[in-house]
Design an enzyme around this catalytic site. Sequence first.
Site, PDB file in Angstrom:
ATOM      1  N   LYS A  10      54.984 -62.729 -18.996  1.00  0.00           N
ATOM      2  CA  LYS A  10      55.203 -61.613 -17.004  1.00  0.00           C
ATOM      3  C   LYS A  10      55.530 -60.549 -16.997  1.00  0.00           C
ATOM      4  O   LYS A  10      54.754 -60.360 -16.388  1.00  0.00           O
ATOM      5  CB  LYS A  10      55.217 -63.399 -16.656  1.00  0.00           C
ATOM      6  N   CYS A  17      61.731 -60.491 -21.744  1.00  0.00           N
ATOM      7  CA  CYS A  17      62.311 -61.155 -22.243  1.00  0.00           C
ATOM      8  C   CYS A  17      63.952 -62.131 -20.996  1.00  0.00           C
ATOM      9  O   CYS A  17      64.194 -60.861 -19.850  1.00  0.00           O
ATOM     10  CB  CYS A  17      64.164 -61.081 -23.177  1.00  0.00           C
TER      11      CYS A  17
HETATM   12  C1  F6R Z   1      47.940 -60.011 -15.909  1.00  0.00           C
HETATM   13  C2  F6R Z   1      49.157 -59.474 -15.394  1.00  0.00           C
HETATM   14  C3  F6R Z   1      49.509 -58.682 -15.493  1.00  0.00           C
HETATM   15  C4  F6R Z   1      50.175 -58.153 -15.220  1.00  0.00           C
HETATM   16  C5  F6R Z   1      50.699 -56.640 -14.908  1.00  0.00           C
HETATM   17  C6  F6R Z   1      51.950 -56.283 -14.015  1.00  0.00           C
HETATM   18  O1  F6R Z   1      47.147 -61.171 -15.787  1.00  0.00           O
HETATM   19  O2  F6R Z   1      49.659 -60.526 -15.311  1.00  0.00           O
HETATM   20  O3  F6R Z   1      48.364 -56.827 -16.267  1.00  0.00           O
HETATM   21  O4  F6R Z   1      49.870 -58.177 -13.937  1.00  0.00           O
HETATM   22  O5  F6R Z   1      52.076 -56.950 -16.363  1.00  0.00           O
HETATM   23  O6  F6R Z   1      52.644 -57.378 -13.463  1.00  0.00           O
HETATM   24  P1  F6R Z   1      53.488 -56.727 -11.842  1.00  0.00           P
HETATM   25  O7  F6R Z   1      52.282 -57.313 -11.203  1.00  0.00           O
HETATM   26  O8  F6R Z   1      55.030 -57.610 -11.756  1.00  0.00           O
HETATM   27  O9  F6R Z   1      54.105 -55.558 -11.755  1.00  0.00           O
END
Ligand code: F6R
Length: 556
Positions: free
Chosen positions: A551, A2
């Site tokens: 994300k 969020c």
């Molecule tokens: C898939 C993707 C997720 C992230 C995961 C970890 O494309 O982006 O699998 O890699 O949620 O996120 P971070 O790298 O921000 O810890």
Amino acid sequence: MCGIYGYIGKLDAYDEVFKGLKLLQYRGYDSCGIAYYDNGIKTIKAVGPLNNLKKPKILCNLAFGHTRWATNGEVNLFNTHPHSSFDNKFFVVHNGIINNASELKNTILKDVPFSSQTDTEVVVNLLSVLKGDIDERVKSLFNYLTGSYALIIGYDDTIYVLKKFSPINILKNDKGIYISSDIASLESGELCQLKDYSIFKIKDNDIINLSDVKADFVPYVNDIEKLNLGNFSHFMQKEIYETPAAIRSTYNNIKNINFYDCVKNIKKITLVGCGTAYHSCLIGCELFKELGYEVDCVLASNLIVNGRVGRNHLHIIVSQSGETADCIKIAEQIKKQRGKILVITNEPKSTITKFANKIITTKANKEIAVASTKTYSCQVFTFAYFCHKLKDANYHLDIETFEKNLKDYISNIDISTLAEMLKNKDKMIMIAKDIDYLTILEASLKIREIDYVYTLPMYSGELKHGTLSLVDSDSIVLSLNTDNDKSKLNNAINEIESRGGSVVKMENYILAENIDNFYKTIYSIIPFQLLSYEIAIKKQLNPDMPRNLAKSVTVE
Ligand code: F6R
């Protein structure tokens, strides 16, 4: 997850918040809402992305809003933030989770009517039920609410901002006062990254610290390129094509690091990440292993830190956002045990960096699309360069040639015909061996998350031990073999073809030769990234915002 964003100032607050939330939509886009002051606080909400909101026909100087990734309660208008108290006096947007919401609903709030299924609504109802001075009521929230939360609370023409474990920032400049859960969405000015248990009261031009927690406002310049698609149709596409430049910036940032120092006296390395970042850790793990290090690789959500972490044990945590709750939890535990942590992240001011003994920043620039693409390649590059330097301190990389070759390579990949052929498939098996298997783990995640296709990555040799029973004349299998021995997967391919299945040899799309072994997987992932993008386009899906995802996963 969020995104929350607020503004008080001389500009139209609704517009400022709307623009801010646009930059935060990557955190969730199930539904959205904005509270604004117009002789009292009013709200406007919509299911779906921000463009579904209908702007009110007034100008206002105070507003705050939310873009939601549903955790507690389904996606509908009732569960959409901002939430208001039963007596319509308090309004709130929230990022995080209130762990004791049900307990509060059954005790102190048992006679209060609730209109949503969310945990968040307890915040405002609690404020309405409590007695006395408003500032004191807000201050007492830390005593009542367990869990993690970044909150913007509105009461009449005043805003309160609270932080416990979830990130939130306040920035002031000549346009006004901005509040955001993500620094990158803020303009330049004087920035305060709130510490846990901070409470601020904001009214007109005044920012008042209501807690004992120290707050520093420091100059902040946002040089991050804002949402701009240029000639591309989607951020995912743009970001894949940005990979060579992102790697070059990463190289410029890390080239002078003394990598030997990072692992001096280290006897054991554990690599930690989630999702795509975990897949880049798997590649890193192979590279460290090749150099003879004792190394393992663990999903952050699966790691248990039991007892003391040895002084010679280094944890390398990889997180693009630096806000992933599973990673932060692990970092916290390791830190408590006085273990050593090296963080590799694209966000040097993110929460996880607070636990790091050392930070390596990938300079991929902002990644807007939900799926990681260029940041994955930068993480893999960082591991590859790191290991090259450990192997040979005098190692030199001709980055200009590297960037140019990779750029030419990407622009020559034509995956459209294959995407057309695969667009109606709802299942795919993927097979590979050795390091290529690690690439297909990431490739299959991309196709699952962007195209909503069941993908099953397998070691090719394992097929005949059970999974071959899935293969029939309808089956499509993507194989990957970047080894010099082109016959490595032949047995598995024969077994599939003998059962009528079709095999696509993905190495045929890797039209690059003499790639340094350490960097090879950067080349092999790109055709898959482009394939997942192209399939989404052909299926008329939005590759930047796959359903059910966000994300940054800031909840465990
Ligand atoms: C898939 C993707 C997720 C992230 C995961 C970890 O494309 O982006 O699998 O890699 O949620 O996120 P971070 O790298 O921000 O810890």
